[in-house]
Design a protein around this motif. Structure first.
Motif, mmCIF file in Angstrom:
data_model
loop_
_atom_site.group_PDB
_atom_site.id
_atom_site.type_symbol
_atom_site.label_atom_id
_atom_site.label_comp_id
_atom_site.label_asym_id
_atom_site.label_seq_id
_atom_site.Cartn_x
_atom_site.Cartn_y
_atom_site.Cartn_z
ATOM 1 N N ARG A 27 0.589 -1.324 0.421
ATOM 2 C CA ARG A 27 0.338 -0.172 0.099
ATOM 3 C C ARG A 27 0.750 1.222 -0.028
ATOM 4 O O ARG A 27 0.316 2.253 -0.265
ATOM 5 N N GLN A 28 2.113 1.295 0.144
ATOM 6 C CA GLN A 28 3.600 1.631 -0.235
ATOM 7 C C GLN A 28 3.071 3.341 1.218
ATOM 8 O O GLN A 28 3.105 4.833 0.552
ATOM 9 N N PRO A 29 2.129 3.009 2.191
ATOM 10 C CA PRO A 29 2.849 4.406 3.438
ATOM 11 C C PRO A 29 3.828 5.337 3.684
ATOM 12 O O PRO A 29 4.712 3.422 3.178
ATOM 13 N N ARG A 30 3.616 6.000 4.127
ATOM 14 C CA ARG A 30 5.600 6.584 4.406
ATOM 15 C C ARG A 30 5.538 6.195 5.755
ATOM 16 O O ARG A 30 5.249 6.496 6.452
ATOM 17 N N ILE A 31 6.651 5.164 6.107
ATOM 18 C CA ILE A 31 6.928 4.528 7.581
ATOM 19 C C ILE A 31 8.241 5.528 7.677
ATOM 20 O O ILE A 31 9.424 5.673 7.112
ATOM 21 N N SER A 32 8.166 6.112 9.211
ATOM 22 C CA SER A 32 9.248 6.414 9.988
ATOM 23 C C SER A 32 9.956 6.026 11.088
ATOM 24 O O SER A 32 8.098 5.473 12.130
ATOM 25 N N ILE A 33 10.218 5.315 11.127
ATOM 26 C CA ILE A 33 11.053 4.498 12.564
ATOM 27 C C ILE A 33 11.914 5.001 13.611
ATOM 28 O O ILE A 33 13.052 5.053 12.845
ATOM 29 N N ARG A 47 17.919 0.479 2.811
ATOM 30 C CA ARG A 47 16.237 0.305 2.562
ATOM 31 C C ARG A 47 15.966 1.815 2.388
ATOM 32 O O ARG A 47 16.382 2.954 3.003
ATOM 33 N N THR A 48 15.299 2.314 0.975
ATOM 34 C CA THR A 48 14.545 3.340 0.640
ATOM 35 C C THR A 48 13.651 3.881 1.144
ATOM 36 O O THR A 48 12.770 4.853 0.661
ATOM 37 N N ASP A 49 13.073 2.486 0.915
ATOM 38 C CA ASP A 49 11.266 2.993 1.217
ATOM 39 C C ASP A 49 10.241 2.831 3.204
ATOM 40 O O ASP A 49 9.683 3.631 2.855
ATOM 41 N N VAL A 50 11.520 3.141 3.797
ATOM 42 C CA VAL A 50 11.225 3.568 5.569
ATOM 43 C C VAL A 50 12.335 4.230 5.818
ATOM 44 O O VAL A 50 13.902 3.831 5.207
#
Length: 266
Positions: free
Chosen positions: A150-156, A183-186
């Motif tokens: 679903r490609q949400p913006r994820i920050s951890i 990782r570039t998506d998170v």
């Protein structure tokens, strides 16, 4: 373990299975509920609720494994029940919200969050029983894929202590940290050990943006809570911003991840 009940009955059955194993372990150890609760640093009433059929938190399962020396039995049993759809209402409610989110923020001071765990790390965390571990790992990876598609913006944000905690063998820890660094998506930010921050001591939480409205999730020793009232969200948002201020920038966080990854194989 054949469990076919549905809905609320299914959850009750799952909690009762856990309660029965917990009661048996306590009796074998020769402990009263009061003594077991004390050993786990819970109140007697809170312990009694789980042994009476209330679905346990992961923290409760981990502490039960420790005092009864059950080698991860209760953690694996809890995860197995969840994988079979036997989840407490609050877990189900949060997951249903999470897969609708356009952005997700996660803070965890102890372990790598499930949505970015490698297969090896997940397997190590979920236990070594081959008959159960594989199905649990498969379920976790499936949830990861469902969410990330679903490609949400994820920050951890992680406390550096989570990078050094030996959840898995050294080579698995190395691979997990290297994968996070790449990782570039998170977005992964690290609060360094030398920061002196005490913010990590208050525990993990999550924030999710759904249709322009932010909701939060926090977990206590016995249950989790989905929060959506503005004062609660404001508190969580301010806490997130304070953690961001303590964390290293993204590039430096990636460098620290790679550094610790190498240390695992030194």
């Amino acid at each position: 373990m054949g469990i076919t009940a549905a809905g609320g009955d299914k959850r009750v059955m799952g909690a009762n299975i856990f309660a029965g194993e917990l009661r048996l372990a306590r009796q074998r150890a020769g402990l009263t509920q009061e003594k077991a609760a004390q050993a786990m640093s819970y109140s007697q009433s809170m312990y009694a609720q789980v042994e009476g059929g209330r679905f346990p938190s992961r923290d409760f399962a981990e502490r039960a494994d420790k005092i009864f020396n059950t080698d991860g039995l209760f953690v694996r049993l809890r995860e197995y029940l969840i994988s079979q759809g036997i989840t407490p209402d609050w877990v189900k409610s949060w997951w249903e919200l999470l897969i609708q989110a356009t952005s997700i923020k996660i803070f965890n001071p102890l372990v790598i969050p499930g949505i970015v765990q490698s297969e090896g790390y997940a397997r190590a965390q979920l236990g070594t029983n081959p008959e159960r571990a594989e199905s649990l790992v498969a379920a976790r990876l499936e949830r990861q894929q469902e969410l990330l598609e679903r490609q949400p913006r994820i920050s951890i944000i992680l406390d550096e202590a989570a990078l050094h905690r030996a959840v898995a063998p050294p080579e698995v820890m190395r691979d997990q940290l290297e994968s996070l660094a790449q990782r570039t998506d998170v977005q992964v930010l690290i609060i360094p050990a030398g920061s002196g921050s005490t913010l990590a001591l208050d525990g993990s939480f999550e924030l999710a943006m759904i249709e322009g409205h932010e909701v939060a999730y926090v977990e206590t020793p016995l249950r989790g809570f989905v929060l959506d009232k503005e004062p609660e969200i404001l508190d969580a948002r301010e806490r997130w911003e304070a953690l961001c201020a303590e964390a290293l920038p993204r590039r430096q966080s990636s460098e620290l991840l790679r550094k610790v990854a190498k240390e695992w194989m030194a």
